[in-house]
Design an enzyme around this catalytic site. Sequence first.
Site, short mmCIF file in Angstrom:
data_model
loop_
_atom_site.label_atom_id
_atom_site.label_comp_id
_atom_site.label_asym_id
_atom_site.label_seq_id
_atom_site.Cartn_x
_atom_site.Cartn_y
_atom_site.Cartn_z
N SER A 160 0.85 -1.19 0.00
CA SER A 160 0.00 0.00 0.00
C SER A 160 0.88 1.24 0.00
O SER A 160 1.74 1.41 0.88
CB SER A 160 -0.88 0.00 1.25
OG SER A 160 -1.66 1.16 1.27
N ALA A 161 0.67 2.13 -0.99
CA ALA A 161 1.58 3.27 -1.19
C ALA A 161 1.64 4.23 0.00
O ALA A 161 2.70 4.76 0.32
CB ALA A 161 1.15 4.04 -2.43
N HIS A 162 0.50 4.46 0.65
CA HIS A 162 0.49 5.54 1.66
C HIS A 162 1.24 5.17 2.93
O HIS A 162 1.41 6.00 3.81
CB HIS A 162 -0.94 6.00 1.96
CG HIS A 162 -1.79 5.05 2.77
ND1 HIS A 162 -2.12 5.29 4.08
CD2 HIS A 162 -2.38 3.88 2.44
CE1 HIS A 162 -2.90 4.31 4.52
NE2 HIS A 162 -3.06 3.44 3.55
N THR A 181 -10.65 1.85 -14.13
CA THR A 181 -9.68 2.81 -14.68
C THR A 181 -8.46 2.92 -13.77
O THR A 181 -8.59 3.02 -12.55
CB THR A 181 -10.36 4.19 -14.83
OG1 THR A 181 -11.48 4.03 -15.69
CG2 THR A 181 -9.41 5.22 -15.40
N CYS A 207 -7.22 2.10 12.49
CA CYS A 207 -8.60 1.68 12.20
C CYS A 207 -9.28 1.12 13.45
O CYS A 207 -10.49 1.00 13.50
CB CYS A 207 -8.65 0.67 11.05
SG CYS A 207 -7.46 -0.64 11.19
N1 PLP Z 1 -2.51 -4.41 6.15
C1 PLP Z 1 -1.77 -3.78 7.07
C2 PLP Z 1 -0.73 -4.54 7.82
C3 PLP Z 1 -1.98 -2.42 7.35
O1 PLP Z 1 -1.25 -1.81 8.28
C4 PLP Z 1 -2.99 -1.74 6.63
C5 PLP Z 1 -3.30 -0.32 6.91
O2 PLP Z 1 -3.52 0.06 8.03
C6 PLP Z 1 -3.72 -2.43 5.65
C7 PLP Z 1 -3.45 -3.77 5.45
C8 PLP Z 1 -4.78 -1.74 4.84
O3 PLP Z 1 -4.15 -0.88 3.91
P1 PLP Z 1 -4.95 0.18 3.02
O4 PLP Z 1 -5.08 1.39 3.86
O5 PLP Z 1 -4.05 0.43 1.85
O6 PLP Z 1 -6.23 -0.43 2.61
#
Ligand code: PLP
Length: 362
Positions: A190-192, A228, A310
């Site tokens: 995941s880029a961010h 897209t 989260c």
């Molecule tokens: N997996 C892990 C270990 C993460 O830390 C996160 C983000 O908190 C994710 C998956 C979910 O990533 P995304 O925000 O790109 O959906």
Amino acid sequence: MAQRVYLDANASSPLHPAARAAMLDVLDLPANAHSTHRAGQHAFSLVEGARRRFADLLGVRPDRVIFTSGATESNALALAPHTTGVPEPLVSAVEHPSVLAWGAPDRIPVTSDGVVRLDVLADRYWVDTQRASTAAVMLANNETGVIQPIAEVLRLARERGVRVHVDATQGIGRMTLPPELAAAASVAYSAHKFGGPQGVGALIVADGGPIPARARGGPQERGRRAGTLNVAGIVGMVAAAEVAKGAWAGLGALRDRLEADVVGLGATVVGGKVDRLANTVCAVFLGWEAQDLVIALDLSGVEVSAGAACASGSPERSHVLRAMGVAGSAVRFSLSFATTEAEVTGTIDVLRTLCRAGTHDR
Ligand code: PLP
């Protein structure tokens, strides 16, 4: 503190200037990367160039890279029943909720240090061929930073004919990626988390292991992920990954300083005895509910999380800490490429004041 300090990179890293610059170059392009006209072809070439560079960085062939909207989607693509052919893959007890959601309820346990129990992986679960044909073990935990023995997990899997999905979301920018990852059935990024933009990520799939598309529609990503393409996001992600490569320079030293001072304040580091990401300190502060300390830090200008972002604010205790048998709640400090020495010093000063006041109050 005059300026706010952001120590929550595991939730989302600041955008790296290299990613920003790369994105600005393409944000104004009007074209869909699958249009046939010249502008479309240009957008397509940007995406394919980024794909080659990202693949190069990871040591895989470009056709193994599927661009997605982030790790949540990558994990779903990899673990949904139509992909694995099994109803509930085995997952470790400390996975991110976007992996747990697809897994069997009897999860692979971890030690009190947060390391996946290889003996259980080997003996108890992988004899069940129906369920055990797919397992998911993350590269490193987002709450504690504990790094899993992925090379060993993959070796055991190979011996038993098990496919392993690795959620490597927290890897880039915080550790050197193990070369064995190239042998996993699939790997999520995941880029961010590593200085790229939000809303873009990738799933790396194994040779000869086509993953059916969940979102059906256009032919994008060789029919494996319709929709897209996010051209600017993809270009920004790859620019950030190239800068981050292994671990952001100097991060480990800053983290060690912060950690030593946190321990000096009487806190206990979760997973402190094992290999961890270079940027993470997850600590239980005696006499503090983590959420109270997070709020007190925020009021003093320091931004951190109690466990995963989260899960923050939810009354449920962290499933990661529960799996490790850790009593109490923990505060996570996660540094980024942008973290400075002065910010670490400022954070320690604030913590010292709060812990002193906290002790008097109780
Ligand atoms: N997996 C892990 C270990 C993460 O830390 C996160 C983000 O908190 C994710 C998956 C979910 O990533 P995304 O925000 O790109 O959906």
